[in-house]
Design a protein around this motif. Sequence first.
Motif, mmCIF file in Angstrom:
data_model
loop_
_atom_site.group_PDB
_atom_site.id
_atom_site.type_symbol
_atom_site.label_atom_id
_atom_site.label_comp_id
_atom_site.label_asym_id
_atom_site.label_seq_id
_atom_site.Cartn_x
_atom_site.Cartn_y
_atom_site.Cartn_z
ATOM 1 N N VAL A 57 0.811 -1.229 0.000
ATOM 2 C CA VAL A 57 0.000 0.000 0.000
ATOM 3 C C VAL A 57 0.841 1.274 0.000
ATOM 4 O O VAL A 57 0.365 2.307 -0.461
ATOM 5 C CB VAL A 57 -1.030 0.015 1.159
ATOM 6 N N VAL A 58 2.067 1.198 0.492
ATOM 7 C CA VAL A 58 2.909 2.406 0.506
ATOM 8 C C VAL A 58 3.814 2.482 -0.721
ATOM 9 O O VAL A 58 3.924 3.531 -1.352
ATOM 10 C CB VAL A 58 3.767 2.480 1.795
ATOM 11 N N PHE A 59 4.478 1.355 -1.035
ATOM 12 C CA PHE A 59 5.529 1.420 -2.044
ATOM 13 C C PHE A 59 5.123 0.919 -3.434
ATOM 14 O O PHE A 59 5.869 1.096 -4.389
ATOM 15 C CB PHE A 59 6.757 0.633 -1.565
ATOM 16 N N SER A 60 3.988 0.250 -3.536
ATOM 17 C CA SER A 60 3.617 -0.300 -4.840
ATOM 18 C C SER A 60 2.323 0.279 -5.415
ATOM 19 O O SER A 60 2.341 0.938 -6.453
ATOM 20 C CB SER A 60 3.510 -1.828 -4.758
ATOM 21 N N ASP A 61 1.226 0.039 -4.758
ATOM 22 C CA ASP A 61 -0.081 0.392 -5.338
ATOM 23 C C ASP A 61 -0.174 1.819 -5.889
ATOM 24 O O ASP A 61 -0.703 2.009 -6.996
ATOM 25 C CB ASP A 61 -1.204 0.133 -4.326
ATOM 26 N N PRO A 62 0.303 2.834 -5.178
ATOM 27 C CA PRO A 62 0.136 4.195 -5.709
ATOM 28 C C PRO A 62 0.832 4.413 -7.057
ATOM 29 O O PRO A 62 0.492 5.357 -7.775
ATOM 30 C CB PRO A 62 0.780 5.086 -4.640
ATOM 31 N N TYR A 63 1.779 3.540 -7.386
ATOM 32 C CA TYR A 63 2.593 3.738 -8.592
ATOM 33 C C TYR A 63 2.136 2.862 -9.755
ATOM 34 O O TYR A 63 2.818 2.757 -10.767
ATOM 35 C CB TYR A 63 4.082 3.511 -8.249
ATOM 36 N N LYS A 64 0.995 2.208 -9.568
ATOM 37 C CA LYS A 64 0.436 1.374 -10.632
ATOM 38 C C LYS A 64 -1.097 1.414 -10.531
ATOM 39 O O LYS A 64 -1.644 1.912 -9.547
ATOM 40 C CB LYS A 64 0.935 -0.061 -10.521
ATOM 41 N N ILE A 65 -1.728 0.883 -11.545
ATOM 42 C CA ILE A 65 -3.183 0.774 -11.475
ATOM 43 C C ILE A 65 -3.523 -0.340 -10.485
ATOM 44 O O ILE A 65 -2.965 -1.436 -10.572
ATOM 45 C CB ILE A 65 -3.755 0.477 -12.874
ATOM 46 N N SER A 66 -4.364 -0.041 -9.540
ATOM 47 C CA SER A 66 -4.731 -1.032 -8.540
ATOM 48 C C SER A 66 -6.180 -0.810 -8.147
ATOM 49 O O SER A 66 -6.619 0.329 -7.969
ATOM 50 C CB SER A 66 -3.833 -0.907 -7.309
ATOM 51 N N GLU A 67 -6.896 -1.902 -7.981
ATOM 52 C CA GLU A 67 -8.308 -1.784 -7.615
ATOM 53 C C GLU A 67 -8.489 -1.090 -6.276
ATOM 54 O O GLU A 67 -9.564 -0.570 -5.971
ATOM 55 C CB GLU A 67 -8.964 -3.176 -7.561
#
Lengths: 416, 416
Positions: B183-193
């Motif tokens: 939630v901190v290092f990955s999702d914000p930088y890609k499309i995520s539901e």
Amino acid sequence: MTTEGFIVLDEKTLREYIKKTPSLFSKVGSDDVDKLEVKEVGDGNLNFVYIVTSSSGSIVVKQSLPYVRCIGESWPMTKERSYFEATALKRQYGLSPKHVPEVYHFDRTMSVIGMRYIEPPHIILRKGLIAGVKYPLLAEHMAEFMANTLFYTSLLYLTTTEHKSAVAEFCGNVELCRLTEQVVFSDPYKISEFNRWTTPYLDGDAEAVRNDNILKLEVAELKSKFCEKTQALIHGDLHTGSVMVTHESTQVIDPEFAFYGPMGFDIGAFIANLLLAYFSQDGHAAQGNDRKAYKGWIMDTLADTWNLFHKKFTTLWDIHKEGPGEAYLHEIYNDVELRELVKQKYMTELFHDSLGFAAAKMIRRIVGVAHVEDFESITDPVKRADCERRALDFAKMLMKKRRNFNTITDVISAAQ
Amino acid sequence: MTTEGFIVLDEKTLREYIKKTPSLFSKVGSDDVDKLEVKEVGDGNLNFVYIVTSSSGSIVVKQSLPYVRCIGESWPMTKERSYFEATALKRQYGLSPKHVPEVYHFDRTMSVIGMRYIEPPHIILRKGLIAGVKYPLLAEHMAEFMANTLFYTSLLYLTTTEHKSAVAEFCGNVELCRLTEQVVFSDPYKISEFNRWTTPYLDGDAEAVRNDNILKLEVAELKSKFCEKTQALIHGDLHTGSVMVTHESTQVIDPEFAFYGPMGFDIGAFIANLLLAYFSQDGHAAQGNDRKAYKGWIMDTLADTWNLFHKKFTTLWDIHKEGPGEAYLHEIYNDVELRELVKQKYMTELFHDSLGFAAAKMIRRIVGVAHVEDFESITDPVKRADCERRALDFAKMLMKKRRNFNTITDVISAAQ
Ligand SMILES: Nc1ncnc2c1ncn2[C@@H]1O[C@H](COP(=O)(O)OP(=O)(O)O)[C@@H](O)[C@H]1O
Ligand SMILES: Nc1ncnc2c1ncn2[C@@H]1O[C@H](COP(=O)(O)OP(=O)(O)O)[C@@H](O)[C@H]1O
Ligand SMILES: [Mg+2]
Ligand SMILES: [Mg+2]
Ligand SMILES: [Mg+2]
Ligand SMILES: [Mg+2]
Ligand SMILES: [Mg+2]
């Protein structure tokens, strides 16, 4: 000496041990065990190594005792190191089977590893370097070993679940880590009963190391990385005495210092020991063999090792870019330009780490406790001190200025 | 739901549980347990928190279920996080007793922690910041909590033996680490539901984050530090919702994300949430209260937090310079000038880590899954988006340029 099922093997008890251990007995055939030839060959500092030979085959049996062999019971050292050596050997064999001996047997209670006998004409690489022998495939093989073992145990390939569980397990090898911390990162920078150097010639040089604030600032950063950066399963003792070679084959042994640490510590160890070999060559020059060409070969090997490692490592990364590794998720790092930026940044930091650790490893072999035969075998102390001083000065510069080097060729130019 | 001795508590079973648990029963006196007042107050996302009150005293009982509370059984999450929370709480209470609730009872099978009730008028700091309340001792207390908990669990104070053993234990909290990684290092930088933002106003901003190669390069470095740098026992979730305050008291709760990671992640979390509070203030301005003075107080608190942390942390280091910590042995680092160099280097890297993690934490609260009430409570979406965009732009700049900042005052100037 016996503690709960542990006995110190000797030639006699080793024969009995083999007899009742099918995984070993099957390798040396059906001979009467009394006819087995047993030879203790441990030239290392820590453990006992036996070559066991019958008419139908040979094996190596390595046993760790609960102290440091070359010192004795006054320097206790957990025999559990054998567990970490066996675990690392098996993992590394799985990842780089052409360059690691197969483990046939491991007995945790007895701290006994049975493994493939790396047969003659294999010799310890350090001996070959002192003798001036060229190994045309050495760089290729070492690059392959390092790329495979480091890449596949890092977060470039592992999930964080796998990684944290492996990190936790190898935290248990802390006694060996502490030994490294002491002899590599601490003792050379302070007065210690264990330190030695070619006295009186290097007295001033050893003192200068202890008084060099910038060097001590840098070695602190390297020590922190060693203690805190759980980047990959590293061998932990990858000097030229842990490599056995022929012209066609390269075998890496003795990973008892293995743990999750900075990759640069392994790469640096190997680089350091090539550089020590290089700086020692003038001491081995003789009428009719000035060793100039050999020095050139060592430096070519150094360049090839890093460059091939770089290539193999980044190729593995490319191949597995959509794989299980969780450091750089493909969905985020799928842009070609970005992937290049990411690799460049990663490899640059790894290069500088490697140079820093290489420098630390060189320094400790000149003013610390354990020296290398490359220099020790130069009998004239003036000549030896001269070679050592050049190596030491280079290492000090390298540790301080490592971030200014962009290519291994630049490093080599600076050394020549 | 029952698995081997585990039952989900409700008001009734909680009473029975307390009755048969002396360490809890003794705290609420000798009343008939049926008369206990039980109130579920968990406003967090993950767990259940009960306040249990009798005429003679109150306690808090927190239970973790094997899934994420706010999502339900479809998002499983080990209830073992409770073990790491209890272990961290006890350690932090030992190191900073004035700012951590005492643990009265822990039951690993039931994933139940019984702890001190942090009584009214304590409220969650985030609520206070939204309401515009000043807490004169907040910076001092948070600096003390962070300095104590981070210093004493790092190699500046621990031996490497103690450190590695603690690192290994907290590797077990990997599921919670993975949640942060996602939630901190990955999702914000890609499309995520899971991602959301104030749409449609921030649609372009969210997309820009996903397409910002330099930002993604930087966040990769921060993620690597999060996964690999075992610097200290960090709280792991030190936002303003994990702090309860009055004018005189500051209490840090909820360290279920604790593990050995980079210190800057805790400092950064707290900094980030002060900055989010700052950027949200314009959205809370009302006739007669433009919140200007309050914004000034937030920034003063931010400056004081870092500066006091710096002072307290380096003071602890000075006090224990001849202590057990093995990172900087006194025999090597005893020179006054060198000690200053070493501290400066360490604190500068820590400052830059903190700013980087702060930026990552800000970004994820604007375009990631879990948002903060500071912004969420701004009902006008145009106003909210405006505040969020300024926070986001600042965070992006901070992550990329963090190494150019030398003081917290410089950071504050850039934000104003
Ligand atoms: N698998 C093997 N095959 C052949 N020789 C070996 C093997 N393993 C070790 N040796 C020999 O034993 C020596 C000591 O082994 P090593 O594993 O390095 O022990 P130590 O841990 O004591 O340094 C090596 O230098 C090498 O000569
Ligand atoms: N020791 C305590 N004393 C008083 N209130 C508490 C205590 N612990 C938790 N709370 C209340 O319960 C809420 C949720 O607790 P928290 O530990 O943050 O749970 P979660 O892990 O689900 O976020 C807090 O916001 C606070 O209001
Ligand atoms: Mg050896
Ligand atoms: Mg060895
Ligand atoms: Mg909470
Ligand atoms: Mg958080
Ligand atoms: Mg929580």
